[in-house]
Enzyme design. Structure first.
Site, mmCIF file in Angstrom:
data_model
loop_
_atom_site.group_PDB
_atom_site.id
_atom_site.type_symbol
_atom_site.label_atom_id
_atom_site.label_comp_id
_atom_site.label_asym_id
_atom_site.label_seq_id
_atom_site.Cartn_x
_atom_site.Cartn_y
_atom_site.Cartn_z
ATOM 1 N N ASP A 133 0.853 -1.186 0.000
ATOM 2 C CA ASP A 133 0.000 0.000 0.000
ATOM 3 C C ASP A 133 0.892 1.241 0.000
ATOM 4 O OD1 ASP A 133 0.906 0.374 2.572
ATOM 5 O OD2 ASP A 133 -0.958 -0.197 3.531
ATOM 6 N N ASP A 361 -7.874 -7.263 1.195
ATOM 7 C CA ASP A 361 -6.895 -7.609 2.225
ATOM 8 C C ASP A 361 -7.458 -7.229 3.585
ATOM 9 O OD1 ASP A 361 -5.558 -4.907 3.389
ATOM 10 O OD2 ASP A 361 -6.045 -4.613 1.276
ATOM 11 N N CYS A 399 -11.659 -29.190 8.891
ATOM 12 C CA CYS A 399 -10.725 -28.202 8.341
ATOM 13 C C CYS A 399 -9.449 -28.900 7.879
ATOM 14 C CB CYS A 399 -10.391 -27.148 9.394
ATOM 15 S SG CYS A 399 -9.176 -25.929 8.844
ATOM 16 N N CYS A 401 -6.469 -27.410 7.432
ATOM 17 C CA CYS A 401 -5.247 -26.653 7.718
ATOM 18 C C CYS A 401 -4.279 -27.479 8.571
ATOM 19 C CB CYS A 401 -5.575 -25.334 8.421
ATOM 20 S SG CYS A 401 -5.899 -25.450 10.198
ATOM 21 N N CYS A 404 -5.307 -27.828 12.395
ATOM 22 C CA CYS A 404 -6.381 -28.773 12.697
ATOM 23 C C CYS A 404 -5.952 -30.218 12.465
ATOM 24 C CB CYS A 404 -7.610 -28.435 11.855
ATOM 25 S SG CYS A 404 -8.440 -26.914 12.411
ATOM 26 N N HIS A 430 -4.807 -21.292 11.114
ATOM 27 C CA HIS A 430 -6.184 -21.735 10.909
ATOM 28 C C HIS A 430 -7.060 -20.608 10.372
ATOM 29 C CE1 HIS A 430 -10.099 -23.560 11.522
ATOM 30 N NE2 HIS A 430 -10.447 -22.448 12.150
#
Length: 467
Positions: A133, A361, A399, A401, A404, A430
């Site tokens: 940015d 974002d 999940c 990820c 998990c 996660h």
């Protein structure tokens, strides 16, 4: 991430060679960066339940360091780091690109360091596309201390104090805007600094991100209509200066990959101001090199080119999010991507995509993770609660990820109580995966025509009353 890594390696091959080294075989001269090196293509468009087209679409952004399938959530790596998460973990959880903060990296370690390192991606060992940015949000926020986010629930201006010069209670004005730019004090040590459109673009060129943002004046909903108009006009003038400086640096910094510049649409909650900003920025152009050998001198081919995409910025009320994004989508060029700054809640994601945002974002997934909050399909929950002390299940059933697959709620609850920093890492992984996966599903639903069914299913469950 294979396509991103391959593209990155190819794009940086010339940078890896020692300075002045001769090629073992005579080959073509290096080519100058060109706006043609950044593209956006729409693949599918969203159709509403009534059969009429909507602004939402699925597409592909192509950068020198890889592609981004849109719509896409762009995790925030403020200081060239996603808080508590390694870049390798971000790639593994499906992150397509990362966004860093020009203001923070300017203050520490300094843009020249990243330039010497080969750019933001090289510096942080991230192989894919990157965003930075302009630093405007942080600098302008120093001006009043007011909360400058989508849902303006921050403190109100003190009674009797003009909204345009108000400072939040307990805050000091650390930034002052004039026609040429902004003076501000560093939040680190109080040193005085100057940002202008040219300075911001120069910093971002040194940082080396694939997608940069023009320097703009961010206002708040506290500001009067008159000041919104004044700030919008100043942002318009700054946008052209950013574009001109971007063109100059693109031609000057030979051998560097092309960096796209997005103009930023302001205008607060006013439709006429938003539409004016869209028209003004869409009509801007500057002269850029059109690729070709860098040794071409003054005879090198040039092209007239405008902004490569647009950011939809500014403070706006949550309930007006879809309306404002829709205004902008209707007025901006169809062949340019649109980035919405600062959103990640499930309802905001669906609203933004439906109304035409391509990327967005937000720091929320990692910020709330550091308080122990975690996302699930059934809503957001707080892991420090006593109910999780003997809960040996994953953060979310089903999940995919890393967290998990390997750790339980009870274990992470213990880490939080013990103040072990790895708790932040595990919950952040996660939460980032939850958000990235949700936007992946939204993109797939545009392609297969099930967007509205997915929206009803996800939001109906996530926001259902909790027992």
């Amino acid at each position: 991430m294979t396509n991103q890594t391959t593209a990155r390696n190819a794009g940086h091959a010339a940078e890896d060679a020692p300075l002045g080294a001769a090629s073992p075989e005579a080959g073509p001269e290096p080519t100058a960066a060109s706006p043609r090196d950044f593209t956006f293509a729409v693949g599918h468009r969203l159709t509403g339940p009534d059969g009429q087209p909507r602004h939402g679409r699925a597409g592909t952004i192509t950068t020198p360091h890889g592609t981004i399938q849109t719509p896409a959530f762009i995790p925030v790596a403020t200081q060239a780091s996603v808080k508590a998460v390694l870049p390798e973990a971000m790639a593994a959880l499906g992150g397509q690109a990362l966004l860093a903060n020009a203001y923070h990296l300017y203050l520490q370690p300094g843009p020249e360091i990243l330039d010497e390192a080969g750019g933001l991606g090289r510096f942080m060992n991230w192989p894919g596309p990157t965003f930075t940015d302009s630093g405007g949000f942080q600098v302008m926020s120093l001006g009043s201390g007011f909360k400058k986010v989508i849902d303006m629930n921050g403190p109100k201006a003190p009674a009797g104090q003009g909204a345009d010069d108000a400072v939040a209670p307990g805050k000091e004005r650390l930034a002052n805007v004039d026609e040429d730019g902004v003076w501000f004090k560093s939040h680190l040590n109080g040193d005085r600094h100057r940002f202008t459109p040219e300075v911001s673009v120069g910093i971002q060129h040194q940082l080396g991100a694939d997608i940069m943002f023009a320097f703009d004046e961010l206002t708040t909903l506290h500001n009067s209509r008159g000041y919104q108009e004044e700030a919008l006009e100043r942002t318009r003038r700054w946008a052209q200066r950013c574009l001109d400086e971007h063109a100059r640096l693109t031609a000057e910094r030979e051998g560097k990959p092309y960096q796209a510049l997005f103009g930023v649409i302001q205008g607060a909650q006013f439709e006429d101001l938003r539409l004016k900003a869209c028209g003004d920025l869409a009509g801007m152009q500057a002269s850029f090199p059109d690729g070709g050998p860098t040794g071409g001198g003054t005879g090198a081919a040039m092209i007239e080119h405008g902004f490569d995409g647009y950011g939809i910025g500014g403070a706006l009320e949550k309930e007006n999010l879809g309306t404002i994004v829709g205004w902008c989508a209707s007025a901006l060029p169809e062949d340019k991507p649109r980035h919405l700054l600062g959103i990640s809640e499930p309802d905001d994601l669906f609203t933004s995509v439906e109304n035409g945002a391509d990327t967005f974002d937000c720091v929320s997934p990692t910020r709330v993770a550091r308080t122990g909050a975690f996302y699930t399909a059934d809503g957001r929950f707080n892991l420090p609660g006593a109910r999780y002390k003997r809960d040996f299940g994953p953060l979310e059933d089903g999940c995919d990820c890393y967290t998990c697959a390997h750790y339980t709620r009870a274990y992470i609850h213990h880490l939080i109580k013990a103040k072990e920093m790895v708790a932040h890492t595990l919950v952040s992984i996660h939460n980032e995966r939850f958000t990235v996966r949700l936007v992946d599903r939204i993109r797939a639903s545009i392609v297969d025509g099930t967007f509205y069914e997915l929206k009803d299913e996800v939001l109906g469950r996530y926001y259902a009353p909790k027992s």
